[in-house]
Design a protein around this motif. Sequence first.
Motif, PDB file in Angstrom:
ATOM      1  N   LEU A 216      20.286  47.981  95.235  1.00 34.93           N
ATOM      2  CA  LEU A 216      18.972  47.331  95.323  1.00 34.93           C
ATOM      3  C   LEU A 216      18.288  47.284  93.965  1.00 34.93           C
ATOM      4  CD1 LEU A 216      17.632  48.859  98.673  1.00 34.93           C
ATOM      5  CD2 LEU A 216      18.384  46.505  98.261  1.00 34.93           C
ATOM      6  N   VAL A 217      18.435  48.363  93.204  1.00 36.00           N
ATOM      7  CA  VAL A 217      17.845  48.385  91.860  1.00 36.00           C
ATOM      8  C   VAL A 217      18.497  47.311  90.995  1.00 36.00           C
ATOM      9  CG1 VAL A 217      17.616  49.726  89.744  1.00 36.00           C
ATOM     10  CG2 VAL A 217      17.119  50.785  91.963  1.00 36.00           C
ATOM     11  N   HIS A 218      19.836  47.140  91.113  1.00 40.14           N
ATOM     12  CA  HIS A 218      20.539  46.119  90.335  1.00 40.14           C
ATOM     13  C   HIS A 218      20.073  44.731  90.740  1.00 40.14           C
ATOM     14  CE1 HIS A 218      23.872  43.394  89.263  1.00 40.14           C
ATOM     15  NE2 HIS A 218      24.032  44.239  88.201  1.00 40.14           N
ATOM     16  N   THR A 219      19.949  44.520  92.036  1.00 45.58           N
ATOM     17  CA  THR A 219      19.454  43.220  92.515  1.00 45.58           C
ATOM     18  C   THR A 219      18.055  42.955  91.996  1.00 45.58           C
ATOM     19  OG1 THR A 219      20.804  43.395  94.514  1.00 45.58           O
ATOM     20  CG2 THR A 219      18.955  41.852  94.571  1.00 45.58           C
ATOM     21  N   LEU A 220      17.236  44.008  92.037  1.00 47.38           N
ATOM     22  CA  LEU A 220      15.852  43.856  91.605  1.00 47.38           C
ATOM     23  C   LEU A 220      15.740  43.542  90.124  1.00 47.38           C
ATOM     24  CD1 LEU A 220      12.822  44.140  92.298  1.00 47.38           C
ATOM     25  CD2 LEU A 220      13.045  46.579  91.787  1.00 47.38           C
ATOM     26  N   THR A 221      16.587  44.144  89.321  1.00 50.51           N
ATOM     27  CA  THR A 221      16.441  44.015  87.872  1.00 50.51           C
ATOM     28  C   THR A 221      17.281  42.898  87.260  1.00 50.51           C
ATOM     29  OG1 THR A 221      18.161  45.705  87.594  1.00 50.51           O
ATOM     30  CG2 THR A 221      15.862  46.455  87.611  1.00 50.51           C
ATOM     31  N   HIS A 222      18.321  42.462  87.936  1.00 53.83           N
ATOM     32  CA  HIS A 222      19.220  41.485  87.345  1.00 53.83           C
ATOM     33  C   HIS A 222      19.236  40.142  88.062  1.00 53.83           C
ATOM     34  CE1 HIS A 222      20.779  45.343  85.788  1.00 53.83           C
ATOM     35  NE2 HIS A 222      21.237  44.611  84.735  1.00 53.83           N
ATOM     36  N   THR A 224      17.569  36.519  89.286  1.00 57.58           N
ATOM     37  CA  THR A 224      16.482  35.556  89.035  1.00 57.58           C
ATOM     38  C   THR A 224      15.694  35.404  90.314  1.00 57.58           C
ATOM     39  OG1 THR A 224      17.860  33.698  89.708  1.00 57.58           O
ATOM     40  CG2 THR A 224      17.925  34.324  87.377  1.00 57.58           C
ATOM     41  N   ASP A 225      14.629  34.699  90.177  1.00 62.73           N
ATOM     42  CA  ASP A 225      13.797  34.508  91.368  1.00 62.73           C
ATOM     43  C   ASP A 225      14.588  33.818  92.467  1.00 62.73           C
ATOM     44  OD1 ASP A 225      11.784  35.688  90.007  1.00 62.73           O
ATOM     45  OD2 ASP A 225      10.706  33.821  89.528  1.00 62.73           O
ATOM     46  N   ALA A 226      15.360  32.821  92.070  1.00 65.45           N
ATOM     47  CA  ALA A 226      16.121  32.074  93.079  1.00 65.45           C
ATOM     48  C   ALA A 226      17.162  32.978  93.721  1.00 65.45           C
ATOM     49  CB  ALA A 226      16.793  30.870  92.423  1.00 65.45           C
ATOM     50  N   MET A 227      17.864  33.784  92.885  1.00 69.47           N
ATOM     51  CA  MET A 227      18.885  34.663  93.412  1.00 69.47           C
ATOM     52  C   MET A 227      18.268  35.754  94.305  1.00 69.47           C
ATOM     53  SD  MET A 227      21.229  35.167  89.990  1.00 69.47           S
ATOM     54  CE  MET A 227      22.255  36.391  90.796  1.00 69.47           C
ATOM     55  N   LEU A 228      17.094  36.228  93.894  1.00 70.64           N
ATOM     56  CA  LEU A 228      16.424  37.267  94.674  1.00 70.64           C
ATOM     57  C   LEU A 228      16.020  36.754  96.048  1.00 70.64           C
ATOM     58  CD1 LEU A 228      15.421  40.203  94.507  1.00 70.64           C
ATOM     59  CD2 LEU A 228      13.230  39.321  93.685  1.00 70.64           C
ATOM     60  N   VAL A 229      15.583  35.487  96.046  1.00 69.96           N
ATOM     61  CA  VAL A 229      15.115  34.901  97.301  1.00 69.96           C
ATOM     62  C   VAL A 229      16.270  34.686  98.272  1.00 69.96           C
ATOM     63  CG1 VAL A 229      14.097  32.848  98.331  1.00 69.96           C
ATOM     64  CG2 VAL A 229      13.078  33.856  96.297  1.00 69.96           C
ATOM     65  N   ILE A 230      17.419  34.264  97.719  1.00 68.35           N
ATOM     66  CA  ILE A 230      18.544  33.968  98.612  1.00 68.35           C
ATOM     67  C   ILE A 230      19.383  35.210  98.920  1.00 68.35           C
ATOM     68  CG2 ILE A 230      18.669  31.582  97.794  1.00 68.35           C
ATOM     69  CD1 ILE A 230      21.077  32.400  96.097  1.00 68.35           C
ATOM     70  N   ASN A 232      18.448  37.746 100.693  1.00 64.86           N
ATOM     71  CA  ASN A 232      17.800  38.468 101.798  1.00 64.86           C
ATOM     72  C   ASN A 232      18.787  39.274 102.648  1.00 64.86           C
ATOM     73  OD1 ASN A 232      15.269  37.583 101.088  1.00 64.86           O
ATOM     74  ND2 ASN A 232      15.326  35.794 102.434  1.00 64.86           N
ATOM     75  N   GLN A 233      19.929  38.636 102.945  1.00 62.69           N
ATOM     76  CA  GLN A 233      20.889  39.317 103.814  1.00 62.69           C
ATOM     77  C   GLN A 233      21.454  40.561 103.159  1.00 62.69           C
ATOM     78  OE1 GLN A 233      21.566  38.486 107.018  1.00 62.69           O
ATOM     79  NE2 GLN A 233      22.684  40.457 107.033  1.00 62.69           N
ATOM     80  N   GLU A 234      21.797  40.428 101.866  1.00 61.30           N
ATOM     81  CA  GLU A 234      22.348  41.577 101.151  1.00 61.30           C
ATOM     82  C   GLU A 234      21.327  42.705 101.044  1.00 61.30           C
ATOM     83  OE1 GLU A 234      24.335  42.662  96.822  1.00 61.30           O
ATOM     84  OE2 GLU A 234      23.775  40.598  97.299  1.00 61.30           O
ATOM     85  N   ILE A 235      20.093  42.305 100.766  1.00 56.67           N
ATOM     86  CA  ILE A 235      19.025  43.304 100.669  1.00 56.67           C
ATOM     87  C   ILE A 235      18.826  43.984 102.019  1.00 56.67           C
ATOM     88  CG2 ILE A 235      16.567  43.621 100.302  1.00 56.67           C
ATOM     89  CD1 ILE A 235      16.730  41.379  98.211  1.00 56.67           C
ATOM     90  N   SER A 236      18.822  43.192 103.091  1.00 53.50           N
ATOM     91  CA  SER A 236      18.652  43.763 104.441  1.00 53.50           C
ATOM     92  C   SER A 236      19.775  44.728 104.786  1.00 53.50           C
ATOM     93  CB  SER A 236      18.591  42.633 105.475  1.00 53.50           C
ATOM     94  OG  SER A 236      17.475  41.819 105.269  1.00 53.50           O
ATOM     95  N   ASP A 237      21.003  44.354 104.389  1.00 58.67           N
ATOM     96  CA  ASP A 237      22.127  45.251 104.676  1.00 58.67           C
ATOM     97  C   ASP A 237      21.985  46.582 103.949  1.00 58.67           C
ATOM     98  OD1 ASP A 237      23.196  43.320 106.266  1.00 58.67           O
ATOM     99  OD2 ASP A 237      24.591  42.542 104.742  1.00 58.67           O
ATOM    100  N   ARG A 238      21.567  46.503 102.649  1.00 61.11           N
ATOM    101  CA  ARG A 238      21.403  47.741 101.885  1.00 61.11           C
ATOM    102  C   ARG A 238      20.279  48.602 102.474  1.00 61.11           C
ATOM    103  NH1 ARG A 238      25.168  45.398 100.142  1.00 61.11           N
ATOM    104  NH2 ARG A 238      25.991  46.679 101.829  1.00 61.11           N
ATOM    105  N   ILE A 239      19.195  47.959 102.896  1.00 61.41           N
ATOM    106  CA  ILE A 239      18.059  48.708 103.466  1.00 61.41           C
ATOM    107  C   ILE A 239      18.472  49.355 104.797  1.00 61.41           C
ATOM    108  CG2 ILE A 239      15.763  48.496 104.465  1.00 61.41           C
ATOM    109  CD1 ILE A 239      15.191  46.336 102.375  1.00 61.41           C
ATOM    110  N   GLU A 240      19.193  48.579 105.605  1.00 65.16           N
ATOM    111  CA  GLU A 240      19.645  49.107 106.890  1.00 65.16           C
ATOM    112  C   GLU A 240      20.611  50.265 106.682  1.00 65.16           C
ATOM    113  OE1 GLU A 240      21.863  47.602 111.001  1.00 65.16           O
ATOM    114  OE2 GLU A 240      21.369  46.172 109.408  1.00 65.16           O
ATOM    115  N   GLU A 241      21.455  50.121 105.672  1.00 70.60           N
ATOM    116  CA  GLU A 241      22.400  51.184 105.360  1.00 70.60           C
ATOM    117  C   GLU A 241      21.675  52.455 104.934  1.00 70.60           C
ATOM    118  OE1 GLU A 241      26.409  51.742 102.591  1.00 70.60           O
ATOM    119  OE2 GLU A 241      25.089  50.032 102.319  1.00 70.60           O
TER     120      GLU A 241
END
Length: 457
Positions: A216-222, A224-230, A232-241
Amino acid sequence: MSAEYGLCDLAVVSLRDTEQESDSGMRGSSVNNSKFQADFSEDPRISASAFRYSNGTVKAGSSTDSAVSSEVKLCSVHESELDRYCSTEGRLVCSICVTQGSCEGHTVTQLAERATAVRNQLVDICEKMQLQALRIERFIQHTLSEKERTVQAEASIAREQVVAQVNAVREALEEEEQHLLEAVHREEERVEQCLLTQREHWSKALGTLSNARTSLVHTLTHSTDAMLVISNQEISDRIEEAEGVGNPKDTEKLNLNKDCRNSKLMLGLWASALLLGSSARGPAHLHFDERSVSPLLSLSSDCCTLTFLPKRQRQAPPNNSERFDSWPNAVCSHSISSGTHSWVLEVGTSGAFKVGVCYTSMQRKGPGNDTRLGYNTKSWVFSHYDGDFSFCHNGKNMTIAVVKRPTKVGLLLDWTTQTLLFYDPDTMSVLHTVSQAFTEPLLPACAVADQSISILH
């Protein structure tokens, strides 16, 4: 001995002649037996031939008379021969003393008759001495010897019994020790296995959580806005994990179950060793503290008996900060904070009582549970109420089954092992045991709502 010799005033030696005279055949019969004569002949001062016997009595013979009376003694008053004996005055007298002198009217016998009586009495005494000597010889040779053999046999049996009992106890202790050590070892292995499993689980959980956070930290820091927006599923999986990891929680499974060390045999032997050994002692001069006694109770003059009072007999006692004012309680004056102590209370047929201990800091004013024995964290009591027996602490009652209703309740408090034990002194049976980490000095405490209870010394 003839009746005329009953007048002799000799101080006869008292001998315990418990055996029948028929054993010897001496008294009341002819005494010219060889054994008796031999006894006398052994004394060089006395010759057996100096005696002659007639009708079962001994009389002085001529040889004796000549030996003893070689020198005639005369009366100092009348210059006559002293041939009579005055029993009244206990002295030799002459015939004139009897008829005209100071012994007129006294009991007087001829000297020869008196001498014969004395000889006969001496013969009787010697016979008794001989019988007594025979009894002593028999006692030494037979009774004492037999007694010695009996004592040796009984001592041998007693030693065998002691060794057998000790061996039985030792074997039982060794078996119980092995059993308990194995139980403790199994419990230790169980807990260690649980700890190992928990350690492995939470180590994996920590890795999972760390990976999810890193992602999540890598996603957050690396991103772009477009990549961050799309993403969602990966972020949700990491949060659920990460949420699936959960929070660690300590459980009873991670604690050693101390019941693994419990044993009725060990408890009974331990309690018996303390109660019957020299290490246990009651608190010195144990008695109830008069300042603490509830107005619902009366205290005996020796401060050892509490009696529940009917309403009509109650009187307001002097106000005291130490007094229980609402519950029928009282505590003793001696606090315990070390050593091993035991004491016994007579509960008789009381239908409602509590005996136990409490902290010195236990509250005493008011009707709440803070002042009610067994209903707070500062008191531990054995209770009897409405026919049931129970152990009470912090408001929790544990029913106790008893085979026989105890009329006495004993308490054993071992500060070293932090153990409080209730027992029946009459049967030496354990009623209940408490293992508690006591943090304050304790006071023996009681409550009674029916009849009386007393401290026994």
